[in-house]
Motif scaffolding. Structure first.
Motif, mmCIF file in Angstrom:
data_model
loop_
_atom_site.group_PDB
_atom_site.id
_atom_site.type_symbol
_atom_site.label_atom_id
_atom_site.label_comp_id
_atom_site.label_asym_id
_atom_site.label_seq_id
_atom_site.Cartn_x
_atom_site.Cartn_y
_atom_site.Cartn_z
ATOM 1 N N VAL A 96 0.886 -1.173 0.000
ATOM 2 C CA VAL A 96 0.000 0.000 0.000
ATOM 3 C C VAL A 96 0.917 1.214 0.000
ATOM 4 C CG1 VAL A 96 -1.784 1.269 1.248
ATOM 5 C CG2 VAL A 96 -1.712 -1.236 1.397
ATOM 6 N N GLU A 97 0.899 1.974 -1.105
ATOM 7 C CA GLU A 97 1.790 3.136 -1.166
ATOM 8 C C GLU A 97 0.998 4.409 -0.907
ATOM 9 O OE1 GLU A 97 4.405 3.437 -4.541
ATOM 10 O OE2 GLU A 97 5.122 5.417 -3.894
ATOM 11 N N PHE A 98 1.454 5.197 0.046
ATOM 12 C CA PHE A 98 0.772 6.433 0.413
ATOM 13 C C PHE A 98 1.373 7.594 -0.366
ATOM 14 C CE2 PHE A 98 0.801 3.549 4.079
ATOM 15 C CZ PHE A 98 -0.566 3.429 4.310
ATOM 16 N N GLY A 99 0.525 8.320 -1.139
ATOM 17 C CA GLY A 99 1.034 9.464 -1.907
ATOM 18 C C GLY A 99 1.907 8.976 -3.041
ATOM 19 N N ALA A 100 1.319 8.150 -3.918
ATOM 20 C CA ALA A 100 2.126 7.329 -4.813
ATOM 21 C C ALA A 100 2.869 8.080 -5.923
ATOM 22 C CB ALA A 100 1.250 6.246 -5.403
ATOM 23 N N GLY A 101 2.382 9.204 -6.417
ATOM 24 C CA GLY A 101 3.108 9.979 -7.436
ATOM 25 C C GLY A 101 3.338 9.195 -8.711
ATOM 26 N N SER A 102 4.607 9.146 -9.142
ATOM 27 C CA SER A 102 4.919 8.541 -10.445
ATOM 28 C C SER A 102 5.020 7.015 -10.400
ATOM 29 C CB SER A 102 6.252 9.094 -10.950
ATOM 30 O OG SER A 102 7.282 8.597 -10.132
ATOM 31 N N LEU A 103 4.979 6.424 -9.234
ATOM 32 C CA LEU A 103 5.088 4.957 -9.037
ATOM 33 C C LEU A 103 6.446 4.421 -9.496
ATOM 34 C CD1 LEU A 103 1.541 3.684 -10.187
ATOM 35 C CD2 LEU A 103 2.175 5.058 -8.227
ATOM 36 N N ARG A 104 7.450 5.267 -9.473
ATOM 37 C CA ARG A 104 8.768 4.845 -9.951
ATOM 38 C C ARG A 104 9.497 4.014 -8.896
ATOM 39 N NH1 ARG A 104 12.965 9.421 -11.208
ATOM 40 N NH2 ARG A 104 14.763 8.116 -11.638
ATOM 41 N N LYS A 105 9.368 4.446 -7.649
ATOM 42 C CA LYS A 105 10.176 3.799 -6.610
ATOM 43 C C LYS A 105 9.722 2.375 -6.330
ATOM 44 C CE LYS A 105 11.302 8.233 -4.667
ATOM 45 N NZ LYS A 105 10.910 9.270 -3.710
ATOM 46 N N VAL A 106 8.404 2.142 -6.421
ATOM 47 C CA VAL A 106 7.904 0.814 -6.069
ATOM 48 C C VAL A 106 8.430 -0.248 -7.031
ATOM 49 C CG1 VAL A 106 5.743 0.824 -7.409
ATOM 50 C CG2 VAL A 106 5.837 -0.351 -5.205
ATOM 51 N N ARG A 107 8.810 0.160 -8.249
ATOM 52 C CA ARG A 107 9.344 -0.801 -9.212
ATOM 53 C C ARG A 107 10.588 -1.490 -8.661
ATOM 54 N NH1 ARG A 107 7.746 0.188 -14.921
ATOM 55 N NH2 ARG A 107 5.973 1.587 -14.826
ATOM 56 N N ARG A 108 11.394 -0.731 -7.925
ATOM 57 C CA ARG A 108 12.600 -1.331 -7.326
ATOM 58 C C ARG A 108 12.217 -2.491 -6.412
ATOM 59 N NH1 ARG A 108 14.380 2.132 -10.371
ATOM 60 N NH2 ARG A 108 16.172 3.489 -10.043
ATOM 61 N N LEU A 109 11.090 -2.308 -5.687
ATOM 62 C CA LEU A 109 10.656 -3.346 -4.747
ATOM 63 C C LEU A 109 9.999 -4.509 -5.493
ATOM 64 C CD1 LEU A 109 9.057 -1.006 -2.065
ATOM 65 C CD2 LEU A 109 11.380 -1.927 -2.091
ATOM 66 N N LEU A 110 9.097 -4.177 -6.418
ATOM 67 C CA LEU A 110 8.369 -5.233 -7.149
ATOM 68 C C LEU A 110 9.328 -6.155 -7.879
ATOM 69 C CD1 LEU A 110 5.432 -3.070 -8.594
ATOM 70 C CD2 LEU A 110 5.266 -4.791 -6.779
ATOM 71 N N ASP A 111 10.397 -5.578 -8.425
ATOM 72 C CA ASP A 111 11.360 -6.387 -9.178
ATOM 73 C C ASP A 111 12.043 -7.425 -8.294
ATOM 74 O OD1 ASP A 111 10.754 -5.043 -11.470
ATOM 75 O OD2 ASP A 111 12.499 -3.715 -11.419
ATOM 76 N N ALA A 112 12.126 -7.130 -6.994
ATOM 77 C CA ALA A 112 12.847 -8.046 -6.093
ATOM 78 C C ALA A 112 11.914 -8.948 -5.300
ATOM 79 C CB ALA A 112 13.702 -7.228 -5.121
ATOM 80 N N MET A 113 10.597 -8.636 -5.317
ATOM 81 C CA MET A 113 9.666 -9.378 -4.450
ATOM 82 C C MET A 113 9.285 -10.735 -5.018
ATOM 83 S SD MET A 113 7.104 -6.340 -3.344
ATOM 84 C CE MET A 113 5.883 -7.303 -2.469
ATOM 85 N N LYS A 114 8.914 -11.634 -4.101
ATOM 86 C CA LYS A 114 8.434 -12.964 -4.498
ATOM 87 C C LYS A 114 6.931 -12.888 -4.673
ATOM 88 C CE LYS A 114 11.139 -16.836 -2.909
ATOM 89 N NZ LYS A 114 11.385 -17.629 -1.716
ATOM 90 N N GLN A 115 6.452 -12.975 -5.891
ATOM 91 C CA GLN A 115 5.015 -12.994 -6.192
ATOM 92 C C GLN A 115 4.215 -11.955 -5.413
ATOM 93 O OE1 GLN A 115 4.736 -17.225 -5.016
ATOM 94 N NE2 GLN A 115 3.536 -17.402 -6.885
ATOM 95 N N PRO A 116 4.482 -10.656 -5.633
ATOM 96 C CA PRO A 116 3.669 -9.654 -4.923
ATOM 97 C C PRO A 116 2.186 -9.879 -5.216
ATOM 98 C CG PRO A 116 4.906 -8.671 -6.734
ATOM 99 C CD PRO A 116 5.417 -10.067 -6.578
ATOM 100 N N ALA A 117 1.340 -9.807 -4.182
ATOM 101 C CA ALA A 117 -0.070 -10.174 -4.340
ATOM 102 C C ALA A 117 -0.876 -9.041 -4.955
ATOM 103 C CB ALA A 117 -0.651 -10.552 -2.983
ATOM 104 N N ARG A 118 -0.619 -7.825 -4.498
ATOM 105 C CA ARG A 118 -1.432 -6.708 -4.978
ATOM 106 C C ARG A 118 -0.703 -5.407 -4.637
ATOM 107 N NH1 ARG A 118 -7.610 -6.164 -2.959
ATOM 108 N NH2 ARG A 118 -6.556 -6.079 -0.951
ATOM 109 N N TYR A 119 -0.975 -4.394 -5.440
ATOM 110 C CA TYR A 119 -0.356 -3.092 -5.204
ATOM 111 C C TYR A 119 -1.464 -2.040 -5.175
ATOM 112 C CZ TYR A 119 2.306 1.156 -6.217
ATOM 113 O OH TYR A 119 2.814 2.428 -6.188
ATOM 114 N N LEU A 120 -1.561 -1.313 -4.074
ATOM 115 C CA LEU A 120 -2.596 -0.288 -3.910
ATOM 116 C C LEU A 120 -1.923 1.087 -3.807
ATOM 117 C CD1 LEU A 120 -4.541 -2.111 -1.046
ATOM 118 C CD2 LEU A 120 -5.442 -1.749 -3.324
#
Ligand code: AVI
Length: 338
Positions: A96-120
């Motif tokens: 759950v990202e608060f104040g998500a903006g361009s959604l650039r930073k979360v890509r760093r996390l998603l790329d490393a995560m094991k089967q992320p379930a959902r992104y809000l």
């Protein structure tokens, strides 16, 4: 690693469960808050109103400025430690990202995560959020991307966790926590800790440093930060029909060292009048409209506040120049605090 996907769910508008009113992204709340800001002394308005579509684009440009170190420093920290962070999140985590903006930073996390379930991603700027969510969804197949247009500083009704989902992880990068007053920051952290019970918060926090570095970051040589600040008046003219003359206001940003914060103001260059909904407000030469605080923290100070909000501080990642920090804060379930 996730791959190319389909369409993001349309951005969802969320109601404040307490007052039943649409969140303050709407113009009526803006009109009310601008009128209140002009009527009181000292004059002050929430920085959340910076982020209309143009303001969000200007902020994106700020993030690329040579003087504005937070974005690139945080991105580098996330990239360098993504594996360790993903391991702390565990499998099938939901972000759950608060104040998500361009959604650039979360890509760093998603790329490393094991089967992320959902992104809000939650953001007050609906148009900007929909575009960014659609772009992210195209790049990540199998990930449910569910954008939520809301003011995350208010109580949120988040969708129930998915069946078989792992931990719910809050992500609040960019040191936006610094834009709150200390009391608001504590309130936000407490509310967030409750909504993440059993999960954790990954929090980006700007550090106390040489005032000259801070001053430059908020007074860039290209004048983008000034345009971002003044856009508040441009937005009020467009959305509320006010008659601010942006040329007659100066961008002013300075570091208040005892209070460890950058303060941004708009300073009236001359005596002037502004009309809003039939009311006329006098503004003297030199009078200011305060638009933003950007607090800077020490690691100990941040940990103390996090503990008061009920979090258990975990690892902290800091760059070599000690410009910026990323904190892992465990959110125990209610009644399970140490
Ligand atoms: C979004 N927030 C963390 C930025 C900051 O640094 O406080 C907003 C900003 N204001 C001026 N420059 C950037």
């Amino acid at each position: 690693m996730l791959t190319r996907g389909t369409k993001a769910a349309p951005a969802e508008r969320v109601l404040d469960s307490q007052c039943g009113e649409e969140f303050a992204a709407g113009s009526s709340a803006f009109a009310r808050d601008v009128a209140a800001a002009l009527a009181k002394r000292p004059r002050s308005i929430s920085p959340k109103y910076f982020y209309d579509a143009r303001g969000s684009r200007l902020f994106e440009r700020i993030c690329e400025l040579p003087e504005y170190y937070p974005t690139r420093t945080e991105l580098a920290l996330l990239a360098a430690h993504a594996g360790e962070i993903a391991a702390l999140m565990g499998p099938r985590a939901e972000i759950v990202e608060f104040g998500a903006g361009s959604l650039r930073k979360v890509r760093r996390l998603l790329d490393a995560m094991k089967q992320p379930a959902r992104y809000l991603p939650i953001d007050i700027s609906g148009e900007h959020l929909s575009d960014a969510a659609a772009a992210l969804q195209r790049d990540y197949l199998g990930l449910e991307v569910r954008p939520v247009v809301a003011d995350y500083t208010q109580r949120l009704l988040l969708p129930a966790p998915l069946p078989h989902a792992g931990r719910r992880i809050g992500f609040f990068p960019g040191s936006t926590i610094g834009n709150f007053t200390p009391a608001q920051a504590l309130q936000f952290l407490t509310m967030t800790r409750r909504s993440l019970g059993g999960g954790a918060l990954l929090l980006g926090v700007d550090l106390v440093k040489d005032p000259a570095v801070l001053h430059a970051a908020y007074n860039d040589s290209q004048g983008i930060t000034a345009a971002f600040n003044l856009n508040l008046l441009v937005r009020a003219n467009r959305e509320l029909g006010t008659d601010f003359d942006p040329e007659q206001f100066a961008h002013c940003a300075f570091y208040n060292a005892p209070l460890r914060r950058i303060e941004m103001h708009l300073v009236s260059r001359r005596r002037q009048e502004v009309a809003l909904a039939g009311q006329v407000f006098d503004i003297d030469e030199g009078e200011t409209l305060h638009t933003e605080y950007s607090h800077k923290f020490t690691v100990d100070g941040l940990h103390e506040m996090a503990r008061r909000a009920g979090f258990r501080p975990g690892p902290v990642w800091i760059d070599e120049q000690r410009l910026f920090s990323v904190h892992w804060l465990e959110a125990p379930r209610e009644g399970d605090q140490a």
